[in-house]
Design an enzyme around this catalytic site. Structure first.
Site, PDB file in Angstrom:
ATOM      1  N   ARG A 222      56.571  -0.664  62.030  1.00 24.01           N
ATOM      2  CA  ARG A 222      56.961  -1.631  61.199  1.00 24.01           C
ATOM      3  C   ARG A 222      58.128  -2.147  61.906  1.00 24.01           C
ATOM      4  NH1 ARG A 222      53.208  -1.807  58.790  1.00 24.01           N
ATOM      5  NH2 ARG A 222      52.519  -1.701  56.658  1.00 24.01           N
ATOM      6  N   HIS A 270      50.332  -7.498  64.854  1.00 21.84           N
ATOM      7  CA  HIS A 270      49.967  -6.904  63.954  1.00 21.84           C
ATOM      8  C   HIS A 270      48.526  -6.605  63.895  1.00 21.84           C
ATOM      9  CE1 HIS A 270      51.506  -4.827  60.125  1.00 21.84           C
ATOM     10  NE2 HIS A 270      50.786  -4.057  60.780  1.00 21.84           N
TER      11      HIS A 270
HETATM   12  P1  NDP Z   1      52.437   8.875  56.617  1.00 22.17           P
HETATM   13  O1  NDP Z   1      53.089   8.720  55.231  1.00 22.17           O
HETATM   14  O2  NDP Z   1      51.317  10.023  56.403  1.00 22.17           O
HETATM   15  O3  NDP Z   1      53.332   9.448  57.865  1.00 22.17           O
HETATM   16  C1  NDP Z   1      54.439   9.406  57.903  1.00 22.17           C
HETATM   17  C2  NDP Z   1      55.280  10.405  58.967  1.00 22.17           C
HETATM   18  O4  NDP Z   1      56.478   9.956  58.955  1.00 22.17           O
HETATM   19  C3  NDP Z   1      55.191  11.634  57.989  1.00 22.17           C
HETATM   20  O5  NDP Z   1      54.948  12.727  59.042  1.00 22.17           O
HETATM   21  C4  NDP Z   1      56.681  11.986  57.544  1.00 22.17           C
HETATM   22  O6  NDP Z   1      57.271  13.150  57.784  1.00 22.17           O
HETATM   23  C5  NDP Z   1      57.396  11.000  58.640  1.00 22.17           C
HETATM   24  N1  NDP Z   1      58.723  10.568  58.181  1.00 22.17           N
HETATM   25  C6  NDP Z   1      58.954   9.835  57.238  1.00 22.17           C
HETATM   26  N2  NDP Z   1      60.399   9.527  57.085  1.00 22.17           N
HETATM   27  C7  NDP Z   1      60.827  10.304  57.960  1.00 22.17           C
HETATM   28  C8  NDP Z   1      62.274  10.397  58.493  1.00 22.17           C
HETATM   29  N3  NDP Z   1      63.257   9.778  57.692  1.00 22.17           N
HETATM   30  N4  NDP Z   1      62.405  11.190  59.416  1.00 22.17           N
HETATM   31  C9  NDP Z   1      61.529  11.874  60.110  1.00 22.17           C
HETATM   32  N5  NDP Z   1      60.086  11.635  59.792  1.00 22.17           N
HETATM   33  C10 NDP Z   1      59.971  11.052  58.945  1.00 22.17           C
HETATM   34  O7  NDP Z   1      52.062   7.589  57.247  1.00 22.17           O
HETATM   35  P2  NDP Z   1      50.759   7.021  58.168  1.00 22.17           P
HETATM   36  O8  NDP Z   1      50.506   7.785  59.234  1.00 22.17           O
HETATM   37  O9  NDP Z   1      49.478   6.809  57.262  1.00 22.17           O
HETATM   38  O10 NDP Z   1      51.287   5.631  58.504  1.00 22.17           O
HETATM   39  C11 NDP Z   1      52.490   5.404  59.174  1.00 22.17           C
HETATM   40  C12 NDP Z   1      52.896   4.077  59.218  1.00 22.17           C
HETATM   41  O11 NDP Z   1      52.060   3.107  60.141  1.00 22.17           O
HETATM   42  C13 NDP Z   1      52.693   3.187  57.890  1.00 22.17           C
HETATM   43  O12 NDP Z   1      53.484   3.433  57.079  1.00 22.17           O
HETATM   44  C14 NDP Z   1      52.620   1.749  58.384  1.00 22.17           C
HETATM   45  O13 NDP Z   1      53.814   1.181  58.471  1.00 22.17           O
HETATM   46  C15 NDP Z   1      52.071   1.877  60.020  1.00 22.17           C
HETATM   47  N6  NDP Z   1      50.927   1.369  60.210  1.00 22.17           N
HETATM   48  C16 NDP Z   1      50.648   0.087  60.937  1.00 22.17           C
HETATM   49  C17 NDP Z   1      49.684  -0.296  61.266  1.00 22.17           C
HETATM   50  C18 NDP Z   1      49.502  -1.451  62.335  1.00 22.17           C
HETATM   51  O14 NDP Z   1      48.314  -2.137  62.431  1.00 22.17           O
HETATM   52  N7  NDP Z   1      50.299  -1.838  62.970  1.00 22.17           N
HETATM   53  C19 NDP Z   1      48.456  -0.039  60.519  1.00 22.17           C
HETATM   54  C20 NDP Z   1      48.516   1.135  59.840  1.00 22.17           C
HETATM   55  C21 NDP Z   1      49.550   1.621  59.383  1.00 22.17           C
HETATM   56  P3  NDP Z   1      56.457  14.252  56.854  1.00 22.17           P
HETATM   57  O15 NDP Z   1      55.153  14.576  57.083  1.00 22.17           O
HETATM   58  O16 NDP Z   1      57.460  15.337  57.083  1.00 22.17           O
HETATM   59  O17 NDP Z   1      56.690  13.776  55.279  1.00 22.17           O
END
Ligand code: NDP
Length: 307
Positions: A222, A270
């Site tokens: 994002r 995007h």
């Molecule tokens: P998930 O929620 O499955 O994964 C998020 C990861 O980030 C988890 O491993 C989580 O840790 C980690 N995380 C969250 N907060 C923190 C923090 N404060 N510090 C460290 N690690 C953190 O999301 P997805 O993998 O499904 O998607 C990720 C993002 O990709 C989406 O939120 C979206 O914004 C973006 N996206 C972009 C697209 C595009 O076309 N550009 C398309 C699809 C998604 P933990 O596992 O320990 O909870």
């Protein structure tokens, strides 16, 4: 009855629902239906106050991986489950996008593009995959698959997440120390973090400045995670070699923003990983079944974490 709201491709979405579950009544804006009969909403970019119009709502399906447009809304009842997509074909697209960015720097295609403009014929010393150290912020549904596929190709892959995890072939780091270690060792930093209060502005002068000289940022998560002015400064100073950006604070990116014409920024609108109707609908229907049988749906968003 399920109410569907999407920005584009409405026919494909309706077709996917109809083909996979013909007896589910799917309605959209403009159809003649009783809002009190709507039990489920499946949406992407839900307009303001959308959910308030359905008094008997039992759950909301976000037709994407990120749920920032769904949380912190006045019209979203706190006791209703919000369920997002887990991968649903997006991880493979992410791998492809990130691989394109990696090959661009690994094989110096960014340099060759500039050289062509200047009429320069000059071969560069390319690196091998094994010489490239990648740091992936966020090892969730997408980050884990990306990390493992890139590690499988031979890249040196580390990732950062909140809770510990063992992931074959990938160094998993957590906490502030883990973040610092990851930054210091990443030739390419890739963000796949969700948009939360903790991640906004996380890619700033202090953090990006800890990357090795000549490092590259790939942001497919994002735009609000990046402090644009800090990134531009680090690119102008030559600390960072390139930024590959798919997401921005405001989308479409406003005309005149320095990213548009910056020689060290590669931009895409995007599109890194699009939601595909067929696998997405399959997941929504699978979760409806789970809910009907009293099971927890897959991809349930936790109110406390916001992702
Ligand atoms: P998930 O929620 O499955 O994964 C998020 C990861 O980030 C988890 O491993 C989580 O840790 C980690 N995380 C969250 N907060 C923190 C923090 N404060 N510090 C460290 N690690 C953190 O999301 P997805 O993998 O499904 O998607 C990720 C993002 O990709 C989406 O939120 C979206 O914004 C973006 N996206 C972009 C697209 C595009 O076309 N550009 C398309 C699809 C998604 P933990 O596992 O320990 O909870």
């Amino acid at each position: 009855m399920l109410y569907l709201h999407v920005d584009s491709g409405l026919d494909s979405w309706r077709k996917a629902f109809h083909q996979q579950q013909p007896d589910l009544q799917v309605v959209v804006a403009g159809d003649d239906f009783d809002p009190a009969a709507v039990r489920w909403v499946a949406a992407w970019n839900p307009p303001e106050a959308l959910f308030a119009g359905f008094p008997n709502l039992e759950g909301i399906f976000a037709l994407g991986a990120g749920v920032d447009a769904f949380v912190r809304r006045d019209d979203l009842p706190a006791d209703i489950p919000l369920i997002r997509l887990l991968d649903a074909g997006m991880a493979q697209q992410m791998v492809e996008y990130i691989l394109w960015a990696l090959l661009t720097v690994q094989r110096d295609f960014d340099v060759y593009a500039r050289q062509q403009q200047q009429g320069i014929w000059q071969e560069q010393m390319a690196r091998s995959m094994g010489e490239m150290r990648l740091g992936i912020l966020g090892l969730g549904a997408l980050g884990q698959k990306v990390a493992q596929q890139l590690a499988g190709l031979g890249y040196k892959v580390a990732g950062w997440k909140r809770s510990p995890l063992i992931l074959e072939g990938v160094q998993v780091l957590t906490g502030d120390q883990g973040f610092d270690d990851l930054l210091k060792q990443s030739d390419v930093l890739i963000s796949l973090l969700p948009n939360t209060t903790q991640t906004r502005g996380v890619l700033n002068r202090s953090t990006l400045g800890r990357l090795p000289q000549g490092a590259v940022l790939v942001n497919v998560a994002r735009g609000v995670q990046v402090v644009d002015e800090d990134l531009l400064q680090l690119l102008d100073e030559g600390h960072l070699r390139l930024a590959v950006l798919d997401v921005f604070h405001q989308e479409p990116l406003v005309q005149g923003h320095p990213f548009w014409r910056h020689p060290r920024v590669v931009m895409t609108p995007h599109m890194a990983a699009a939601t595909l109707p067929e696998p997405a609908v399959e997941q929504v229907l699978g979760n409806l079944q789970r809910l009907a049988s009293g099971q927890e749906p897959l991809g349930l968003v936790r109110a406390d974490s916001g992702y």
